[in-house]
Design a protein around this motif. Structure first.
Motif, PDB file in Angstrom:
ATOM      1  N   THR A 273       5.985   3.610  -1.012  1.00 32.29           N
ATOM      2  CA  THR A 273       5.838   5.058  -1.045  1.00 32.29           C
ATOM      3  C   THR A 273       6.832   5.734  -1.982  1.00 32.29           C
ATOM      4  O   THR A 273       7.915   5.199  -2.241  1.00 32.29           O
ATOM      5  CB  THR A 273       6.005   5.637   0.378  1.00 32.29           C
ATOM      6  OG1 THR A 273       5.896   7.048   0.347  1.00 32.29           O
ATOM      7  CG2 THR A 273       7.355   5.256   0.985  1.00 32.29           C
TER       8      THR A 273
ATOM      9  N   PRO B  24       4.639  -1.295   3.114  1.00 28.12           N
ATOM     10  CA  PRO B  24       4.416   0.099   2.723  1.00 28.12           C
ATOM     11  C   PRO B  24       5.164   0.368   1.415  1.00 28.12           C
ATOM     12  O   PRO B  24       6.320  -0.060   1.260  1.00 28.12           O
ATOM     13  CB  PRO B  24       5.028   0.900   3.866  1.00 28.12           C
ATOM     14  CG  PRO B  24       5.265  -0.067   4.971  1.00 28.12           C
ATOM     15  CD  PRO B  24       5.419  -1.407   4.346  1.00 28.12           C
TER      16      PRO B  24
ATOM     17  N   TYR C  80      10.366   8.322   4.839  1.00 26.51           N
ATOM     18  CA  TYR C  80       9.601   7.167   5.311  1.00 26.51           C
ATOM     19  C   TYR C  80       9.868   6.918   6.798  1.00 26.51           C
ATOM     20  O   TYR C  80       8.936   6.705   7.581  1.00 26.51           O
ATOM     21  CB  TYR C  80       9.945   5.917   4.500  1.00 26.51           C
ATOM     22  CG  TYR C  80       9.480   4.634   5.175  1.00 26.51           C
ATOM     23  CD1 TYR C  80       8.129   4.300   5.214  1.00 26.51           C
ATOM     24  CD2 TYR C  80      10.389   3.787   5.813  1.00 26.51           C
ATOM     25  CE1 TYR C  80       7.695   3.145   5.858  1.00 26.51           C
ATOM     26  CE2 TYR C  80       9.966   2.631   6.448  1.00 26.51           C
ATOM     27  CZ  TYR C  80       8.620   2.316   6.472  1.00 26.51           C
ATOM     28  OH  TYR C  80       8.193   1.179   7.123  1.00 26.51           O
TER      29      TYR C  80
ATOM     30  N   SER D  99       0.806  -1.221   0.000  1.00 25.59           N
ATOM     31  CA  SER D  99       0.000   0.000   0.000  1.00 25.59           C
ATOM     32  C   SER D  99       0.836   1.266   0.000  1.00 25.59           C
ATOM     33  O   SER D  99       1.826   1.390   0.723  1.00 25.59           O
ATOM     34  CB  SER D  99      -0.926   0.032   1.218  1.00 25.59           C
ATOM     35  OG  SER D  99      -1.714   1.212   1.212  1.00 25.59           O
ATOM     36  N   ASP D 100       0.394   2.198  -0.818  1.00 26.47           N
ATOM     37  CA  ASP D 100       0.879   3.567  -0.754  1.00 26.47           C
ATOM     38  C   ASP D 100       0.569   4.126   0.641  1.00 26.47           C
ATOM     39  O   ASP D 100      -0.301   3.602   1.351  1.00 26.47           O
ATOM     40  CB  ASP D 100       0.164   4.383  -1.838  1.00 26.47           C
ATOM     41  CG  ASP D 100       0.517   5.854  -1.801  1.00 26.47           C
ATOM     42  OD1 ASP D 100       1.718   6.169  -1.789  1.00 26.47           O
ATOM     43  OD2 ASP D 100      -0.412   6.679  -1.778  1.00 26.47           O
ATOM     44  N   LEU D 101       1.242   5.196   1.022  1.00 25.64           N
ATOM     45  CA  LEU D 101       1.036   5.777   2.353  1.00 25.64           C
ATOM     46  C   LEU D 101       0.269   7.099   2.295  1.00 25.64           C
ATOM     47  O   LEU D 101      -0.887   7.163   2.682  1.00 25.64           O
ATOM     48  CB  LEU D 101       2.383   5.965   3.058  1.00 25.64           C
ATOM     49  CG  LEU D 101       3.139   4.667   3.370  1.00 25.64           C
ATOM     50  CD1 LEU D 101       4.471   4.962   4.039  1.00 25.64           C
ATOM     51  CD2 LEU D 101       2.294   3.739   4.239  1.00 25.64           C
ATOM     52  N   ASP D 102       0.890   8.158   1.786  1.00 25.86           N
ATOM     53  CA  ASP D 102       0.252   9.475   1.801  1.00 25.86           C
ATOM     54  C   ASP D 102      -1.019   9.497   0.969  1.00 25.86           C
ATOM     55  O   ASP D 102      -1.028   9.102  -0.198  1.00 25.86           O
ATOM     56  CB  ASP D 102       1.228  10.531   1.272  1.00 25.86           C
ATOM     57  CG  ASP D 102       2.390  10.747   2.223  1.00 25.86           C
ATOM     58  OD1 ASP D 102       2.223  11.496   3.194  1.00 25.86           O
ATOM     59  OD2 ASP D 102       3.463  10.145   1.994  1.00 25.86           O
TER      60      ASP D 102
ATOM     61  N   THR E 179      -9.454   4.900   4.455  1.00 23.79           N
ATOM     62  CA  THR E 179      -8.531   3.844   4.880  1.00 23.79           C
ATOM     63  C   THR E 179      -9.261   2.704   5.582  1.00 23.79           C
ATOM     64  O   THR E 179      -8.878   1.533   5.429  1.00 23.79           O
ATOM     65  CB  THR E 179      -7.459   4.434   5.819  1.00 23.79           C
ATOM     66  OG1 THR E 179      -6.846   5.539   5.170  1.00 23.79           O
ATOM     67  CG2 THR E 179      -6.391   3.404   6.144  1.00 23.79           C
TER      68      THR E 179
ATOM     69  N   LEU F 128      -3.065   5.633   3.304  1.00 24.60           N
ATOM     70  CA  LEU F 128      -3.134   5.167   4.692  1.00 24.60           C
ATOM     71  C   LEU F 128      -2.980   6.301   5.698  1.00 24.60           C
ATOM     72  O   LEU F 128      -3.550   6.247   6.787  1.00 24.60           O
ATOM     73  CB  LEU F 128      -2.065   4.111   4.962  1.00 24.60           C
ATOM     74  CG  LEU F 128      -2.188   2.767   4.240  1.00 24.60           C
ATOM     75  CD1 LEU F 128      -1.150   1.787   4.777  1.00 24.60           C
ATOM     76  CD2 LEU F 128      -3.578   2.178   4.359  1.00 24.60           C
TER      77      LEU F 128
ATOM     78  N   ILE G 192       7.838   8.603   9.519  1.00 22.51           N
ATOM     79  CA  ILE G 192       6.474   8.164   9.850  1.00 22.51           C
ATOM     80  C   ILE G 192       6.585   7.123  10.964  1.00 22.51           C
ATOM     81  O   ILE G 192       6.575   5.918  10.731  1.00 22.51           O
ATOM     82  CB  ILE G 192       5.747   7.572   8.622  1.00 22.51           C
ATOM     83  CG1 ILE G 192       5.841   8.518   7.435  1.00 22.51           C
ATOM     84  CG2 ILE G 192       4.271   7.298   8.944  1.00 22.51           C
ATOM     85  CD1 ILE G 192       5.342   7.919   6.124  1.00 22.51           C
TER      86      ILE G 192
ATOM     87  N   ILE H 166       4.358   3.890  11.517  1.00 20.44           N
ATOM     88  CA  ILE H 166       4.577   2.713  10.671  1.00 20.44           C
ATOM     89  C   ILE H 166       5.999   2.187  10.816  1.00 20.44           C
ATOM     90  O   ILE H 166       6.210   1.015  11.125  1.00 20.44           O
ATOM     91  CB  ILE H 166       4.238   3.045   9.207  1.00 20.44           C
ATOM     92  CG1 ILE H 166       2.730   3.292   9.083  1.00 20.44           C
ATOM     93  CG2 ILE H 166       4.690   1.922   8.269  1.00 20.44           C
ATOM     94  CD1 ILE H 166       2.258   3.709   7.724  1.00 20.44           C
TER      95      ILE H 166
END
Length: 278
Positions: free
Chosen positions: A62, A60, A69, A5-8, A254, A11, A72, A75
């Motif tokens: 991204t 993750p 990264y 999954s992408d973050l910004d 999300t 999620l 964050i 995560i």
């Protein structure tokens, strides 16, 4: 199964202070910069993601640099996934450490398939203007990121620049206030495909909101995208019918994404049990 999954804006999300105060304990801090909250995650999503990580491999994926990264903390330091893909696929972290062999392979493929970065700089310098470009960065020695004034963006010039860059083996993506210029060999799909082979997993469920995520989503066995962002807007302009979107937009999209991942994981586990029984 892998959940990539992408973050910004998939999620994690930035929120205005008033909105964050209104949501209260429905959201949890995901990232701090100089003691100030930069992004949040839905509390219920965080709890469900914790549960899912006991059942599948969460990766993750991204466009952020490795340093961004690691910022964050929710995560990188609390959930601590074994694998993470950063730099739009240009770097892979294993237990928090860069995979140097992957780095070398990406550099080699970029050299073979894309024009040299200095040639790209010449084109960018010709088109990009301080009238609408606020700042520019060359990220992890791999790709360009430009923060822009979106209202002043000369769309026709950018479209023409993108076509020229495509012929040079580079891709352009506009995401909110950012314009990314990335070698085509630096992409999220190839990194996840590499980790799929490394882990021996047979299936991937993916999520993401931008056109840089589309190559990963198209590669995956199952996918869902939030009802906002570049990919959703593109589908409104020219629908392909290829993508599943959440009903909700914003930070609580999300919750839907992770519930979908949970349902897919249960469904595939049940199919495996049925096949084993037969």
């Amino acid at each position: 199964m892998i959940f990539a999954s992408d973050l910004d804006q998939t999620l994690i999300y930035s929120q205005p202070l008033e909105r964050a105060e209104e949501l209260g304990d429905r959201i949890i801090t995901a990232e701090l910069i100089d003691g100030k909250v930069r992004s949040y995650m839905s509390t219920s999503s965080y709890q469900l993601l914790q549960k899912l990580m006991t059942e599948l491999i969460f990766i993750p994926v991204t466009t952020r640099t490795m340093q961004q990264y690691n910022r964050i903390h929710l995560i990188s330091q609390m959930l601590k996934p074994t694998y993470a893909v950063t730099s739009n696929g240009g770097n892979i972290l294993i237990d928090g450490h860069p995979d140097l062999e992957w780095q070398a392979s990406v550099v080699a493929r970029v050299s073979e398939s894309s024009d040299h970065v200095q040639d790209v700089r010449i084109l960018l310098d010709r088109v990009l203007s301080p009238e609408w470009v606020i700042s520019s960065s060359y990220c992890d020695e791999l790709f360009f990121s430009h923060i822009i004034d979106r209202a002043k963006l000369p769309l026709e010039e950018i479209t023409q620049m993108s076509a020229e860059l495509q012929l040079m083996g580079w891709s352009t993506s506009i995401q909110g206030r950012k314009v990314y210029v990335v070698p085509q060999a630096v992409n999220k799909r190839d990194a996840v495909q590499h980790l799929k082979q490394l882990t021996g997993e047979s299936q991937v469920v993916a999520s993401g909101d931008s056109l840089l995520d589309r190559i990963l989503i198209d590669f995956s066995d199952f996918s869902i995208a939030p009802r906002h962002g570049e990919l959703f807007r593109q589908e409104q302009l020219q629908s392909t019918g290829n993508y599943l979107f959440t009903e909700e937009s914003g930070i609580f999209a999300t919750d839907e994404i992770l519930k979908y991942v949970e349902s897919v994981n249960i469904e595939q586990a049940n199919l495996f049990v049925i096949k084993e029984s037969s």
